[in-house]
Design a protein around this motif. Structure first.
Motif, PDB file in Angstrom:
ATOM      1  N   HIS A  19      42.368  39.128  41.330  1.00 13.24           N
ATOM      2  CA  HIS A  19      41.440  39.583  40.305  1.00 13.24           C
ATOM      3  C   HIS A  19      40.590  40.716  40.857  1.00 13.24           C
ATOM      4  O   HIS A  19      40.131  40.674  42.004  1.00 13.24           O
ATOM      5  CB  HIS A  19      40.548  38.434  39.833  1.00 13.24           C
ATOM      6  CG  HIS A  19      39.848  38.727  38.544  1.00 13.24           C
ATOM      7  ND1 HIS A  19      38.750  39.556  38.469  1.00 13.24           N
ATOM      8  CD2 HIS A  19      40.099  38.311  37.272  1.00 13.24           C
ATOM      9  CE1 HIS A  19      38.339  39.634  37.213  1.00 13.24           C
ATOM     10  NE2 HIS A  19      39.153  38.896  36.456  1.00 13.24           N
ATOM     11  N   ASP A  21      37.638  41.519  40.491  1.00 13.65           N
ATOM     12  CA  ASP A  21      36.261  41.217  40.883  1.00 13.65           C
ATOM     13  C   ASP A  21      36.127  41.075  42.401  1.00 13.65           C
ATOM     14  O   ASP A  21      35.092  41.429  42.971  1.00 13.65           O
ATOM     15  CB  ASP A  21      35.771  39.934  40.205  1.00 13.65           C
ATOM     16  CG  ASP A  21      35.428  40.144  38.740  1.00 13.65           C
ATOM     17  OD1 ASP A  21      35.483  41.295  38.276  1.00 13.65           O
ATOM     18  OD2 ASP A  21      35.120  39.142  38.057  1.00 13.65           O
ATOM     19  N   TYR A  22      37.166  40.551  43.057  1.00 16.67           N
ATOM     20  CA  TYR A  22      37.112  40.408  44.511  1.00 16.67           C
ATOM     21  C   TYR A  22      37.034  41.774  45.193  1.00 16.67           C
ATOM     22  O   TYR A  22      36.164  42.019  46.033  1.00 16.67           O
ATOM     23  CB  TYR A  22      38.342  39.660  45.030  1.00 16.67           C
ATOM     24  CG  TYR A  22      38.406  38.200  44.695  1.00 16.67           C
ATOM     25  CD1 TYR A  22      37.646  37.266  45.394  1.00 16.67           C
ATOM     26  CD2 TYR A  22      39.255  37.730  43.697  1.00 16.67           C
ATOM     27  CE1 TYR A  22      37.726  35.908  45.101  1.00 16.67           C
ATOM     28  CE2 TYR A  22      39.344  36.380  43.395  1.00 16.67           C
ATOM     29  CZ  TYR A  22      38.574  35.477  44.103  1.00 16.67           C
ATOM     30  OH  TYR A  22      38.660  34.137  43.805  1.00 16.67           O
ATOM     31  N   SER A  58      40.324  34.175  49.257  1.00 17.20           N
ATOM     32  CA  SER A  58      40.007  34.134  47.823  1.00 17.20           C
ATOM     33  C   SER A  58      40.311  32.765  47.220  1.00 17.20           C
ATOM     34  O   SER A  58      40.861  31.881  47.859  1.00 17.20           O
ATOM     35  CB  SER A  58      40.797  35.226  47.096  1.00 17.20           C
ATOM     36  OG  SER A  58      42.186  34.987  47.200  1.00 17.20           O
ATOM     37  N   ARG A 139      33.062  33.059  33.129  1.00 21.09           N
ATOM     38  CA  ARG A 139      33.026  33.006  34.585  1.00 21.09           C
ATOM     39  C   ARG A 139      31.698  33.488  35.171  1.00 21.09           C
ATOM     40  O   ARG A 139      31.328  33.084  36.273  1.00 21.09           O
ATOM     41  CB  ARG A 139      34.188  33.805  35.182  1.00 21.09           C
ATOM     42  CG  ARG A 139      35.546  33.212  34.833  1.00 21.09           C
ATOM     43  CD  ARG A 139      36.646  33.821  35.678  1.00 21.09           C
ATOM     44  NE  ARG A 139      36.592  33.422  37.066  1.00 21.09           N
ATOM     45  CZ  ARG A 139      37.132  32.308  37.564  1.00 21.09           C
ATOM     46  NH1 ARG A 139      37.752  31.448  36.756  1.00 21.09           N
ATOM     47  NH2 ARG A 139      37.053  32.029  38.846  1.00 21.09           N
ATOM     48  N   ALA A 140      30.987  34.314  34.447  1.00 18.78           N
ATOM     49  CA  ALA A 140      29.709  34.809  34.954  1.00 18.78           C
ATOM     50  C   ALA A 140      28.535  33.912  34.570  1.00 18.78           C
ATOM     51  O   ALA A 140      27.386  34.210  34.916  1.00 18.78           O
ATOM     52  CB  ALA A 140      29.455  36.232  34.463  1.00 18.78           C
ATOM     53  N   ASN A 166      28.083  29.494  39.380  1.00 18.59           N
ATOM     54  CA  ASN A 166      29.197  29.149  38.501  1.00 18.59           C
ATOM     55  C   ASN A 166      30.106  28.160  39.222  1.00 18.59           C
ATOM     56  O   ASN A 166      29.949  27.922  40.424  1.00 18.59           O
ATOM     57  CB  ASN A 166      29.954  30.405  38.041  1.00 18.59           C
ATOM     58  CG  ASN A 166      30.448  31.259  39.206  1.00 18.59           C
ATOM     59  OD1 ASN A 166      30.249  30.939  40.370  1.00 18.59           O
ATOM     60  ND2 ASN A 166      31.096  32.380  38.894  1.00 18.59           N
ATOM     61  N   HIS A 208      31.958  31.094  42.829  1.00 20.42           N
ATOM     62  CA  HIS A 208      32.651  32.383  42.770  1.00 20.42           C
ATOM     63  C   HIS A 208      31.656  33.532  42.655  1.00 20.42           C
ATOM     64  O   HIS A 208      31.441  34.070  41.563  1.00 20.42           O
ATOM     65  CB  HIS A 208      33.624  32.406  41.594  1.00 20.42           C
ATOM     66  CG  HIS A 208      34.898  31.667  41.842  1.00 20.42           C
ATOM     67  ND1 HIS A 208      36.036  32.277  42.345  1.00 20.42           N
ATOM     68  CD2 HIS A 208      35.212  30.353  41.697  1.00 20.42           C
ATOM     69  CE1 HIS A 208      37.000  31.380  42.473  1.00 20.42           C
ATOM     70  NE2 HIS A 208      36.524  30.202  42.090  1.00 20.42           N
ATOM     71  N   GLU A 210      32.035  36.545  43.444  1.00 24.31           N
ATOM     72  CA  GLU A 210      32.655  37.811  43.021  1.00 24.31           C
ATOM     73  C   GLU A 210      32.544  38.024  41.518  1.00 24.31           C
ATOM     74  O   GLU A 210      32.503  39.166  41.045  1.00 24.31           O
ATOM     75  CB  GLU A 210      34.128  37.861  43.471  1.00 24.31           C
ATOM     76  CG  GLU A 210      35.120  37.109  42.626  1.00 24.31           C
ATOM     77  CD  GLU A 210      35.127  35.602  42.861  1.00 24.31           C
ATOM     78  OE1 GLU A 210      35.911  34.896  42.196  1.00 24.31           O
ATOM     79  OE2 GLU A 210      34.358  35.122  43.715  1.00 24.31           O
ATOM     80  N   ASN A 211      32.498  36.922  40.728  1.00 30.47           N
ATOM     81  CA  ASN A 211      32.331  37.037  39.280  1.00 30.47           C
ATOM     82  C   ASN A 211      30.904  37.363  38.881  1.00 30.47           C
ATOM     83  O   ASN A 211      30.645  37.715  37.728  1.00 30.47           O
ATOM     84  CB  ASN A 211      32.746  35.740  38.580  1.00 30.47           C
ATOM     85  CG  ASN A 211      34.189  35.371  38.786  1.00 30.47           C
ATOM     86  OD1 ASN A 211      34.515  34.205  38.970  1.00 30.47           O
ATOM     87  ND2 ASN A 211      35.092  36.349  38.763  1.00 30.47           N
TER      88      ASN A 211
END
Length: 233
Positions: A19, A21-22, A58, A139-140, A166, A208, A210-211
């Motif tokens: 993804h 976002d990472y 990840s 996800r956020a 999250n 997460h 990254e999100n």
């Protein structure tokens, strides 16, 4: 020079994917992400580990319980054996060379297993009272609160004893690996973070970030601290 950071990816039906976002979180924090494809060559792995400044493990599917000495239990989800093998080898090499590691969700679980810990294969089957750790929200969205241990690396990075995170997991750390400490927990006791007590920067988080990066300061702080550690190796 910007640090080069190996980022592990998901393998599925012959495809390798990650993804964005990472990679975006690494780029925004000042690093260069190298998305790791599947490879079995020891020589290639050695060369990549020598070249790279850091490793980010990840998220993804479940981990084969064989890695931590258990049989598969009801509730265990899909596993990808070749990913487990590759990430185990990468993790062992980066730990041995004391290069920075940031492990996210599945990555935290893999890190703990490789370092000698064990996992809860399915939280809802393991304990009667638990929070919703697989949120039914974007996800956020910040789903639940965690407590961060005083004096931990994570507390020094974030600067707070409590934050909301999250949550997208059904497995979790059971027994912490030797030379690691718990740095965060949820209200139901589920471990939300780990860190090494013998390495310069080895940090695992169960959520997460990254999100959340870009809009959440705690998430930004985690990636900035990780990339800075890769520069300062």
């Amino acid at each position: 020079m910007k640090p080069i950071i190996v980022v592990t990816s998901t393998f599925d039906n012959g495809h390798t994917f990650l993804h964005k976002d990472y990679s975006n979180a690494i780029i925004e924090a000042g690093g260069i992400p190298f998305v790791m494809p599947y490879m079995a060559s020891q020589d290639m792995l050695d060369q990549i580990c020598e070249m790279a400044d850091g490793l980010m493990l990840s998220g993804g599917e479940d981990i084969d319980p064989f890695l931590y000495g258990e049989e598969p239990a009801p509730g265990l989800g899909a596993i990808t054996p070749e990913r487990d093998v590759l990430e185990s080898r990468l993790t062992e090499r980066f730990l041995k060379s004391d290069k920075p590691i940031l492990a996210i969700c599945r990555g935290l679980q893999l890190l703990n297993a490789v370092a000698g810990g064990t996992l809860i294969q399915d939280i809802e089957r393991a304990q009667a009272v638990c929070l919703q750790h697989r949120q039914q929200a974007p996800r956020a969205h910040l789903s639940h609160q965690i407590h961060i241990e005083s004096g931990s690396l994570l507390e020094r990075i974030i600067g707070s004893a409590h934050i909301r995170v999250n949550s997208f997991h059904h497995q979790a750390v059971k027994r912490t690996a030797p030379d690691f400490r718990v740095n965060a927990t949820a209200a139901d006791g589920i471990i939300e973070g780990l860190e090494s007590m013998i390495h310069r920067f080895v940090l695992g988080v169960q959520w997460h970030p990254e999100n959340l990066a870009g809009t959440n300061e705690a998430a930004n702080d985690i990636f900035r601290a990780f990339v800075h550690a890769c520069i300062s190796k």
